[in-house]
Design a protein around this motif. Structure first.
Motif, short mmCIF file in Angstrom:
data_model
loop_
_atom_site.label_atom_id
_atom_site.label_comp_id
_atom_site.label_asym_id
_atom_site.label_seq_id
_atom_site.Cartn_x
_atom_site.Cartn_y
_atom_site.Cartn_z
N ILE A 60 13.15 4.73 8.33
CA ILE A 60 11.90 5.04 9.05
C ILE A 60 10.83 3.96 8.86
O ILE A 60 9.84 3.93 9.59
CB ILE A 60 11.38 6.44 8.65
N HIS A 61 11.04 3.07 7.90
CA HIS A 61 10.04 2.02 7.70
C HIS A 61 10.70 0.65 7.58
O HIS A 61 11.10 0.22 6.50
CB HIS A 61 9.18 2.30 6.47
N SER A 62 10.82 -0.02 8.71
CA SER A 62 11.51 -1.30 8.75
C SER A 62 10.65 -2.34 9.46
O SER A 62 9.71 -2.02 10.18
CB SER A 62 12.84 -1.11 9.48
N ASN A 89 6.17 -1.67 11.99
CA ASN A 89 5.39 -0.98 10.97
C ASN A 89 4.26 -1.84 10.40
O ASN A 89 4.13 -3.02 10.70
CB ASN A 89 6.33 -0.52 9.85
N CYS A 90 3.43 -1.20 9.57
CA CYS A 90 2.32 -1.86 8.87
C CYS A 90 1.34 -2.56 9.82
O CYS A 90 0.73 -3.57 9.47
CB CYS A 90 2.84 -2.85 7.83
N GLY A 91 1.22 -2.01 11.03
CA GLY A 91 0.24 -2.54 11.98
C GLY A 91 0.70 -3.75 12.77
O GLY A 91 -0.05 -4.29 13.57
N GLU A 193 -4.71 -2.42 4.97
CA GLU A 193 -5.08 -3.42 3.97
C GLU A 193 -5.22 -4.79 4.60
O GLU A 193 -5.69 -5.72 3.97
CB GLU A 193 -3.99 -3.49 2.89
N TYR A 194 -4.74 -4.92 5.83
CA TYR A 194 -4.64 -6.24 6.44
C TYR A 194 -5.69 -6.45 7.55
O TYR A 194 -6.18 -5.51 8.15
CB TYR A 194 -3.25 -6.44 7.06
N VAL A 195 -5.92 -7.71 7.84
CA VAL A 195 -6.71 -8.12 9.00
C VAL A 195 -5.82 -7.96 10.23
O VAL A 195 -4.66 -8.33 10.18
CB VAL A 195 -7.12 -9.60 8.83
N THR A 221 1.30 5.02 8.52
CA THR A 221 0.20 4.22 7.98
C THR A 221 0.47 3.58 6.63
O THR A 221 0.83 4.25 5.66
CB THR A 221 -1.12 5.04 7.95
N HIS A 222 0.36 2.27 6.62
CA HIS A 222 0.23 1.52 5.37
C HIS A 222 -1.25 1.67 5.03
O HIS A 222 -2.10 1.09 5.70
CB HIS A 222 0.65 0.06 5.61
N ILE A 223 -1.54 2.48 4.03
CA ILE A 223 -2.90 2.93 3.80
C ILE A 223 -3.80 1.80 3.29
O ILE A 223 -3.34 0.73 2.96
CB ILE A 223 -2.91 4.15 2.84
N SER A 251 3.31 5.29 4.55
CA SER A 251 4.37 4.31 4.35
C SER A 251 4.44 3.86 2.89
O SER A 251 3.41 3.76 2.21
CB SER A 251 4.11 3.08 5.23
N HIS A 252 5.62 3.59 2.43
CA HIS A 252 5.91 3.08 1.09
C HIS A 252 4.94 3.60 0.03
O HIS A 252 4.19 2.83 -0.59
CB HIS A 252 6.01 1.55 1.06
N LEU A 253 4.99 4.90 -0.18
CA LEU A 253 4.11 5.56 -1.17
C LEU A 253 4.40 5.01 -2.57
O LEU A 253 5.55 4.90 -2.98
CB LEU A 253 4.36 7.07 -1.14
N SER A 416 13.25 1.31 3.65
CA SER A 416 13.44 -0.01 3.03
C SER A 416 12.19 -0.87 3.02
O SER A 416 12.02 -1.72 2.16
CB SER A 416 14.54 -0.77 3.78
N ASP A 417 11.31 -0.70 4.01
CA ASP A 417 10.18 -1.62 4.20
C ASP A 417 10.68 -3.06 4.29
O ASP A 417 10.06 -3.98 3.76
CB ASP A 417 9.16 -1.45 3.07
N ALA A 418 11.79 -3.27 4.98
CA ALA A 418 12.38 -4.61 5.00
C ALA A 418 12.89 -4.97 6.37
O ALA A 418 13.22 -4.11 7.17
CB ALA A 418 13.55 -4.66 4.02
ZN ZN Z 1 3.32 -1.98 4.63
#
Ligand code: ZN
Length: 538
Positions: A60-62, A89-91, A193-195, A221-223, A251-253, A416-418
């Motif tokens: 779910i998070h790739s 993911n992650c925006g 967390e990102y721009v 959401t990557h918080i 995401s990736h708690l 995986s976040d990968a």
């Molecule tokens: Zn992330």
């Protein structure tokens, strides 16, 4: 006559129900029968004695959208047993773009998410529909579900700039999100967390999430912070879901940074009380003590806000460079800089692009600075200039005990976040995070078999039916008649990840077969070159 019969396997159907011995028959891409001793004929018979037969894993998070055009076999994922990946993911997503801000968005993606060098991307799309069409034309070795990345959406509407959107820009974002969902997006992701995502106020996010609520799509959401500001960031994610009514996936708690280690009770008290109030909340986790991120995280966001050329200009100008240095020093003194979570000895260089710096890959920044006899921060500045901001790092900042406690929570999903890589070609260059190759087998080997943190059936459920349900995938994620035949067969006695932080480009062992829509894609160590992947829409 069936296409495939898998005989004598231990079936784990993905629902959490105990394993049972049975055969399974596949025809025309679907599971047609689950029974003991199926005797009919088939073109192919797989003997799965002493093996587990389970649904293909749903990641779910790739971030495979950054590499799928380079190698559409998605090998480091399919060889883990993963058959579906949620990307964007992650925006950060590859679409939607707009003609007005095409260059800005591309620069943003390159600097923040390693989407490849400008000349390598070969962007053939503007709208989300065109992007989906582009992906559909690729021979895909895995299923993909693309999200709209908020950073991409925002930059497409208002360019990469700071400040709040105007009412017109806000409406344009809502419209473009809605249109993209109608054109095949699975939802929206943020990387707060990102721009430029960090410029967005909670109220504005809640407004956008209203679109997701109407369309019943996911907000991943990557918080806004995972270490010093972890708890307020969790609360913001909950508030976004509570006030908009949409499904929220954290995401990736993790509990990042020493100061947070051991605070699992506090964390779950907050999450569980939100669930009790009816917030549609879920979360995922990858099983490693280091996170992987860009070195740009260590410099103030305004330095990269205007793209990498401006960043180089700022860092090359002696006066501005000194100003940046002082700003960072003050932040560190106040305890709210990335350095406070992970000082230089915890930061390992995973990937640089240039020949000049290729020897620093795999080394910690403190060690490199010692070796070169330079100040670490000055070295970081020089490296950012030379690599145009595109440097991947591994940051060691989590506690093993917390990882296990989070894993054992019944609501935690495995991800995986990968991005998918491969042990050859372009995607083999440089170092990377071992989760790219090992996240799912690591759970089944290290955490299930060796350390008994969770039951095998529970682990499979966290990799299959749980993500399928959140994503609205009705025909995947469990083994049952009429479900699509995305199936993983593995040896529970041998399965394990082999990728390490020092030697990450290694496929896991113990995965025997991976079947995608009724076609065998992985046959022991071989990729069969069957490309049955699809863009999944719900
Ligand atoms: Zn992330």
């Amino acid at each position: 006559m069936y296409d495939i019969i898998i005989k004598n396997g231990q079936l784990i159907d993905g629902t959490g129900k105990p394993a049972f011995q049975s055969d399974i028959a596949i025809k025309d891409g679907e599971i047609v029968k689950i029974e003991t001793s199926i005797v009919d004929h088939s073109y192919e018979t797989i003997d799965a004695s002493n093996h587990v037969v389970c649904p293909g894993f749903i990641d779910i998070h790739s971030h495979t959208d950054a590499t799928i055009t380079t190698n559409s076999r998605a090998e480091s994922k399919i060889r883990q047993g993963v058959t579906t990946e949620v990307v964007g993911n992650c925006g950060m997503s590859a679409a939607p773009l707009t003609v007005d801000f095409m260059e800005e968005v591309r620069n943003h993606l390159i600097i923040n998410s390693d989407f490849g060098k400008p000349d390598e991307i070969g962007v053939e799309w503007v709208s989300f529909a065109e992007y989906v069409k582009f992906l559909t034309k690729l021979p895909l070795g895995i299923n993909l579900m693309p999200l709209v990345g908020f950073g991409t959406l925002r930059s497409a509407v208002m360019g990469v700039k700071t400040g709040s959107p105007s009412e017109t820009e806000m409406q344009a974002m809502e419209d473009l999100l809605e249109l993209s969902i109608d054109q095949g997006a699975a939802g929206l992701s943020t990387g707060l967390e990102y721009v430029p995502d960090c410029h967005m106020k909670t109220e504005e996010l809640i407004r956008l999430c209203g679109v997701l609520k109407r369309k019943n799509k996911l907000y991943a959401t990557h918080i806004r912070g995972e270490s010093q500001t972890l708890f307020p960031a969790i609360k913001e994610a909950i508030r976004t879901g509570e006030e908009s009514g949409c499904k929220v996936q954290i995401s990736h708690l993790k509990l990042g940074g020493k100061a947070n280690w051991g605070k699992t009770k506090e964390l779950f008290d907050i999450l569980e009380s939100a669930l009790a109030r009816g917030v549609r909340l879920s979360w995922d986790q990858y099983p490693y003590v280091a996170w992987g991120t860009g070195l740009v995280d260590y410099i103030p966001s305004w330095v990269i806000s205007d793209g990498h050329e401006k960043m180089i200009e700022y860092l090359s100008d002696a006066q501005t460079r000194e100003q940046i240095r002082q700003e960072i020093t003050v932040e560190i003194e106040n305890g709210d800089h990335a350095y406070n979570t992970a000082p230089w000895e915890n930061v390992q260089i995973a990937m640089v692009r240039s020949e000049k710096y290729k020897d620093i890959m795999g080394k910690r920044i403190s060690a490199i600075a010692d070796e070169l006899n330079v100040d670490p921060l000055e070295f970081v500045f020089d490296l950012l200039i030379h690599e145009k901001g595109s440097i991947k790092t591994l940051v060691f900042c989590m506690a093993e005990e917390d990882i296990k406690t989070i894993m054992a929570h019944p609501r935690t999903i495995i991800a995986s976040d990968a991005r998918a890589l491969a042990t050859y070609g372009e995607l083999h260059k440089g170092s990377t995070h071992p989760r790219y190759y090992g996240a799912f087998p690591r759970i089944l080997g290290k955490y299930v078999r060796d350390e008994k943190v969770i039951l095998l059936e529970t682990a499979i459920k966290k990799m299959t039916s749980m993500p399928a349900q959140i994503l609205g995938l009705d025909t995947r994620g469990t083994l049952a008649p009429n479900m699509i035949a995305d199936i993983t067969v593995f040896n529970p006695n041998t399965i394990v990840d082999t990728a390490t932080f020092d030697n990450p480009h290694q496929y896991a062992i113990g995965i025997e077969k991976v079947i995608l829509k009724g076609k065998i894609i992985i046959d022991k160590d071989n990729h069969t070159d069957q490309m049955e992947g699809q863009i999944l829409q719900t």
